[in-house]
Write an enzyme that holds these catalytic residues in place. Structure first.
Site, PDB file in Angstrom:
ATOM      1  N   ARG A  52       9.389   5.862 -26.708  1.00 19.78           N
ATOM      2  CA  ARG A  52      10.382   6.458 -25.854  1.00 19.78           C
ATOM      3  C   ARG A  52       9.777   7.113 -24.924  1.00 19.78           C
ATOM      4  O   ARG A  52      10.316   7.062 -23.585  1.00 19.78           O
ATOM      5  CB  ARG A  52      11.083   7.513 -26.841  1.00 19.78           C
ATOM      6  CG  ARG A  52      12.216   6.874 -27.816  1.00 19.78           C
ATOM      7  CD  ARG A  52      13.070   7.810 -28.485  1.00 19.78           C
ATOM      8  NE  ARG A  52      14.093   7.139 -29.183  1.00 19.78           N
ATOM      9  CZ  ARG A  52      14.746   7.702 -30.125  1.00 19.78           C
ATOM     10  NH1 ARG A  52      14.675   8.891 -30.406  1.00 19.78           N
ATOM     11  NH2 ARG A  52      15.878   6.979 -30.531  1.00 19.78           N
TER      12      ARG A  52
ATOM     13  N   LYS B 157      23.737  -1.171 -46.010  1.00 22.42           N
ATOM     14  CA  LYS B 157      24.667  -1.069 -46.298  1.00 22.42           C
ATOM     15  C   LYS B 157      25.828  -1.626 -45.359  1.00 22.42           C
ATOM     16  O   LYS B 157      25.978  -1.393 -44.357  1.00 22.42           O
ATOM     17  CB  LYS B 157      25.177   0.356 -46.587  1.00 22.42           C
ATOM     18  CG  LYS B 157      24.447   1.009 -47.572  1.00 22.42           C
ATOM     19  CD  LYS B 157      24.991   2.584 -48.008  1.00 22.42           C
ATOM     20  CE  LYS B 157      24.246   3.002 -49.155  1.00 22.42           C
ATOM     21  NZ  LYS B 157      24.557   4.383 -49.382  1.00 22.42           N
TER      22      LYS B 157
ATOM     23  N   GLY C 117      16.965   1.700 -34.927  1.00 18.86           N
ATOM     24  CA  GLY C 117      15.655   2.464 -35.422  1.00 18.86           C
ATOM     25  C   GLY C 117      14.885   1.366 -36.428  1.00 18.86           C
ATOM     26  O   GLY C 117      13.700   0.897 -35.779  1.00 18.86           O
TER      27      GLY C 117
ATOM     28  N   GLY D  36      21.377   5.066 -33.411  1.00 14.54           N
ATOM     29  CA  GLY D  36      22.969   5.547 -33.435  1.00 14.54           C
ATOM     30  C   GLY D  36      23.686   5.003 -32.219  1.00 14.54           C
ATOM     31  O   GLY D  36      24.842   4.670 -32.504  1.00 14.54           O
TER      32      GLY D  36
HETATM   33  C1  3PG Z   1      18.172   9.454 -31.864  1.00 13.96           C
HETATM   34  O1  3PG Z   1      16.958   9.412 -32.539  1.00 13.96           O
HETATM   35  O2  3PG Z   1      18.901   8.473 -32.623  1.00 13.96           O
HETATM   36  C2  3PG Z   1      18.688  10.146 -30.841  1.00 13.96           C
HETATM   37  O3  3PG Z   1      17.404  10.940 -30.371  1.00 13.96           O
HETATM   38  C3  3PG Z   1      19.701  11.130 -31.284  1.00 13.96           C
HETATM   39  O4  3PG Z   1      19.287  12.103 -32.314  1.00 13.96           O
HETATM   40  P1  3PG Z   1      20.310  12.473 -33.334  1.00 13.96           P
HETATM   41  O5  3PG Z   1      20.729  11.311 -34.109  1.00 13.96           O
HETATM   42  O6  3PG Z   1      19.791  13.660 -34.219  1.00 13.96           O
HETATM   43  O7  3PG Z   1      21.662  13.091 -32.649  1.00 13.96           O
HETATM   44 MG    MG Z   2      20.360   9.389 -34.692  1.00 11.24          MG
END
Ligand code: 3PG
Ligand code: MG
Length: 397
Positions: free
Chosen positions: A37, A197, A354, A377
């Site tokens: 990142r 899931k 992720g 997310g």
């Molecule tokens: C992530 O890693 O998904 C982003 O930095 C957002 O983090 P968060 O899910 O804790 O809001």
């Molecule tokens: Mg997140």
């Protein structure tokens, strides 16, 4: 990018630029374990500094409840300095007298990293008073953090209501890559959706069904579909209670002429551990005491053949228990095929999430795909077709 004010249009010379980046990186024993990142944001920092702006980095790290030393951005600031090859000053608060003094001491071209925005409750509440305290530190706000744009927080959204707001180049590249796969894709368009899931990906499956020509389902969630079709998945990860919903998704797909690809064979084992004794079986033949841990060779071959006949691929989620050998085989072989087709100019491949990034990095293909998003997310919400607050606030009204 249409409808956005972008950093290249901003006059940053001599200005205090509040740059929202996503420095939420994994830290192990006080050291940054994966700097991807930071590497993506580095050119933005350098660009603003070289144009004579003062770069003030804003980010969260982790999910602290109040001030917590383990979530300090201090080691991340040091790693950022190493990556950009210039000093990065650090101040242990993001608002208030200390932060203000640190900003006053800046000269054009300097870089300053403020402490974790989530050390203040006002950040996640998007409290206007907290956003105003942040805004005092800058003349303009640049959002270069797509991966946190699904949060309507003070540093990701609130600031855009107070200061002149611009999309940064990493944000622009990310949005351009996404729009290439879902807004105006070259068809046929396929999606790979994997992961554990179904329950966490219902909205995503619903949105993709309407937009893609082929939906390839992998990972633990495929078991839920197999079970819904009446197959015995033994001890596999499976949400049996979602059988009705899974059948519904299959019916909707049929109605929309969206081709669904499910595993036809699997690699199974009796224990969930690396190198557990395993066997390849048709999905009709999973033993009562076995778990499905990866897709089998016939499924790999089928998925690869699908990739050979589509023009665009969006990928979220690994196929198997990719973190354990040899159950990473399916993910690696499909990733390798996607990378080859992409390099040959036959496929546009955009991936994110992720686990997906970790799996594609392990497969060594990240650099050979069209675009790999570091967003988790935010990528999911975008795939679900949702508007992201941190992106929406950048649109010109
Ligand atoms: C992530 O890693 O998904 C982003 O930095 C957002 O983090 P968060 O899910 O804790 O809001
Ligand atoms: Mg997140």
């Amino acid at each position: 990018m249409m409808g956005f004010r972008t950093l290249d249009q901003a006059d940053v010379k001599g200005k205090r630029v509040l740059l929202r980046v996503d420095l939420n990186v994994p830290i192990q024993d006080g050291v940054v374990a994966d700097a991807t990142r930071i590497e993506r944001m580095a050119p933005t920092i350098i660009q603003i500094a070289d144009r004579g702006g003062m770069v003030i980095l804003l980010s969260h790290l982790g999910r602290p409840e109040g001030r917590d030393p383990k979530d300090s951005l201090k080691p991340v600031a040091a790693e950022t300095a190493r990556i950009i090859g210039r000093p990065v000053a650090f101040v242990d608060d993001c608002i208030g007298p200390k932060a203000e003094a640190a900003v006053r001491a800046m000269k054009p071209g300097d870089v300053l990293c403020l402490e974790n925005t989530r050390f203040h409750a006002g950040e996640e509440k998007n409290d206007p008073a907290f956003a105003a305290a942040l805004a005092r530190l800058g003349d303009i706000w640049v959002n270069d953090a797509f991966s946190v744009s699904h949060r309507a927080h003070a540093s990701t959204e609130g600031l855009g209501r107070i200061l002149p707001a611009y999309a940064g180049p990493a944000m622009e590249a990310e949005l351009a890559a996404f729009s290439r796969v879902l807004d105006a894709p070259q068809r046929p368009l396929a999606a790979i959706v994997g992961g554990a899931k179904v329950s966490t990906k219902l909205e995503l499956l619903g949105n993709l069904l309407r937009r893609v020509d082929v939906l390839i389902i992998g990972g633990g969630m495929a078991n839920t579909f197999l079970a819904a079709q009446g197959k015995d998945v033994g001890k596999s990860l499976c949400e049996h209670e979602l059988a009705g919903i899974a059948c519904d998704i299959l019916l909707q797909a049929a109605a929309k002429s969206c081709e669904i690809v499910l595993p036809v064979d699997a690699v199974t084992a009796r224990t969930f551990e690396a190198n557990a004794p395993s066997r390849v079986v048709p999905v009709d033949d999973v033993g009562a005491d076995e778990m499905i841990l990866d897709i089998g060779p016939r499924t790999i071959e089928h998925v690869v053949s699908v990739l050979g006949r589509v023009k665009t691929l969006v990928w979220n989620g690994p196929f198997g228990a990719f973190e354990m050998e040899p159950f990473d085989t399916g993910t690696i072989e499909v990733a390798e095929a996607a990378a080859e087709l992409t390099q040959a100019g036959r496929l546009v491949t955009v991936a994110g999430g992720g686990d997906t990034v970790a799996a594609l990095n392990a497969a060594g293909v990240t650099d050979r795909l069209t675009y790999v998003s570091t967003a988790g997310g935010a990528f999911l919400e975008w795939l679900e077709g949702k508007a992201l607050p941190g992106v929406e606030v950048l649109r010109q009204k």
